[in-house]
Design an enzyme around this catalytic site. Structure first.
Site, PDB file in Angstrom:
ATOM      1  CD  GLU A  92       9.915  -8.240 -34.728  1.00 41.65           C
ATOM      2  OE1 GLU A  92      10.058  -6.989 -34.664  1.00 41.65           O
ATOM      3  OE2 GLU A  92      10.332  -9.020 -33.873  1.00 41.65           O
ATOM      4  CB  CYS A 141      10.734  -4.634 -32.163  1.00 38.75           C
ATOM      5  SG  CYS A 141      12.356  -5.067 -32.786  1.00 38.75           S
TER       6      CYS A 141
END
Length: 466
Positions: free
Chosen positions: A227, A261
């Site tokens: 990720e 993110c």
């Protein structure tokens, strides 16, 4: 030496000697041994560990939240919410793991055939500083429920959080050796990835580090879940509720001081309503309180490290030099700590730095477009593909546009967020694999076909006497 620095004032909080090779070897041995026993425990019994994890997290929420805030600068209210989210995730998998891991029957030519979900082994978790508890427990709850062990290599600016996680696992009833935190320098990671006692790797972090870890794990033929970075588009169409969109946009960009993110980073707005949206957005940003992250009224604390603040400022300066309009903020705040004000850049275009690169901090880029088609084209004009949002009053139209976006998640009239009920992850240079939901728990399992047969032909039906 592993050192924690308080980003609110730049002073040292604590320091620790790095674990040596003997310690690392012993931890890997213990994890491999413990996992062989753990995999034999029924999933219905393994989830008791998850319930214990949730209990400890909630009992010590205030302590762990303060630790997060002191080590990486997150406002204390958000730190408390992070701990609660970790506990909720543990509760969720404690309830649903038996169902998610149950054998699945398959119709075939066998007398019986099923798909079984067996653990892989010990997983190396390489975790970042921005959500120092959540990123680990997001992975750990399903991984332990599935019968795996884990070794944690945490970011070196949050060592106290890393050691606290080890404390939580022990107090929750984790079998001895099944989990360990390693305080080591990044150069040691490659050797651990290659070690035969590690079955797989999960990493949350930058795209650059992800590429390195992927190459190392790939060379060793180890499963990975990555990720990575994101430059999430937040599309506002002309028929959107602008007041609601602008209010959510402020939170979507500046939560965790913009260091996530899946923060919204590129605000792609139809030209006809752009002036109104920018005015509403800037009015919301102006209300954010900058200050001591331990103050419960603070919305914007310091950035986690000085080098991150300096790098973000360089991106802002390059974007302004290329022709963007600075609406708010735009330079570090003088004084102690690593404070950068909420910054808004208007009239950003695709060739500018704030469009092309991930801005990991409190900077919003406003991009004006003529229509929805251009909005989708620019949203996809990026190397990233993590989250995305569309704001529109026409849900059916937004539903169709969502299928055109290159992203792991699309939220319509809402803020992108992770949730254990549905999968989370990205495409392109935002990584691969999924966490959370049923898909997340099945990332670190052997999806095994079990075939029993062949099927016996049915006996003929006896004839009835005339």
């Amino acid at each position: 030496m592993i050192t924690a620095i308080n980003p609110a004032n730049g002073r040292e909080l604590a320091h620790f000697e790095a674990h040596d090779d003997v310690y690392v070897d012993a931890a890997l041995n213990a994890a491999a041994k413990a996992q062989k026993a753990w995999r034999k425990v029924r999933v219905e019994d393994r989830v008791g560990l998850l319930r214990g994890m949730a209990k400890v997290l909630r009992a010590r929420k205030a302590r762990y939240a303060e630790m997060i805030t002191l080590e990486m600068g997150k406002p204390i209210v958000e730190s408390e919410a992070e701990i609660e989210k970790c506990a909720y995730n543990c509760d969720f998998y404690a309830e649903h793991a038996p169902q998610y891991l149950a054998d699945e029957p398959v119709a075939s030519n066998a007398s019986e055939s099923v798909v079984a979900f067996d653990p892989l082994g010990v997983v190396l978790a390489i975790m970042p500083w921005n959500y120092p508890f959540w990123q680990f427990f997001r992975f750990a709850a399903p991984a332990f429920a599935a019968g795996n062990g884990a070794i944690l290599k945490h970011a070196n600016n949050v060592p106290q959080c890393a050691l606290a996680i080890e404390e939580i696992m022990k107090e929750a009833g984790c079998p001895e050796g099944l989990f360990a935190t390693l305080l080591i320098e990044p150069a040691k990671v490659a050797g651990i990835i290659a070690d035969d006692r590690i079955a797989a790797v999960t990493l949350t972090g930058s795209t650059e580090v992800g590429a390195i870890v992927a190459a190392q794990a790939g060379k060793a033929l180890k499963k990975q879940v990555l990720e990575l970075g994101g430059s999430d588009p937040f599309i506002v169409l002309a028929d959107a509720d602008l007041e609601e969109a602008a209010a959510v946009a402020v939170k979507a960009r500046y939560i965790n001081v913009g260091q996530s993110c899946v923060n919204a980073k590129r605000f792609i707005v139809e030209e006809s309503i752009a002036d109104c949206f920018v005015e509403l957005f800037c009015a919301g940003v102006a209300k954010l309180k900058i200050g001591d992250p331990m103050d419960r009224d603070t919305n914007i604390g310091p950035m986690a490290r000085a080098n991150l603040m300096d790098g973000l400022n360089a991106q802002v300066e390059k974007t302004i030099a290329a022709g963007a309009t600075l609406k708010m903020g735009g330079r570090p705040i003088e004084g102690d700590g690593f404070y950068y004000p909420p910054t808004v850049l208007d009239h950003v275009t695709p060739e500018m730095t704030a469009f092309r690169e991930e801005t990991f901090g409190p900077v919003a880029a406003i991009i004006r477009v003529k229509d929805a088609d251009e909005a989708i084209r620019l949203a996809n004009d990026t190397e990233f593909g993590l989250g995305s949002a569309i704001w529109s009053g026409d849900i059916e139209r937004a539903r169709k546009l969502a299928r055109e976006l290159d992203a792991g998640a699309v939220f319509i009239n809402g803020m992108v967020a992770s949730d254990p009920r549905y999968p989370f992850g990205g495409i392109k240079r935002s990584g691969y694999g999924r966490e959370l939901g049923v898909y997340g728990i099945r990332e670190f399992v052997n999806i095994k076909t079990v075939w029993i047969g062949p099927a016996k032909a049915a006996a003929p039906t006896p004839k009835t006497p005339e």
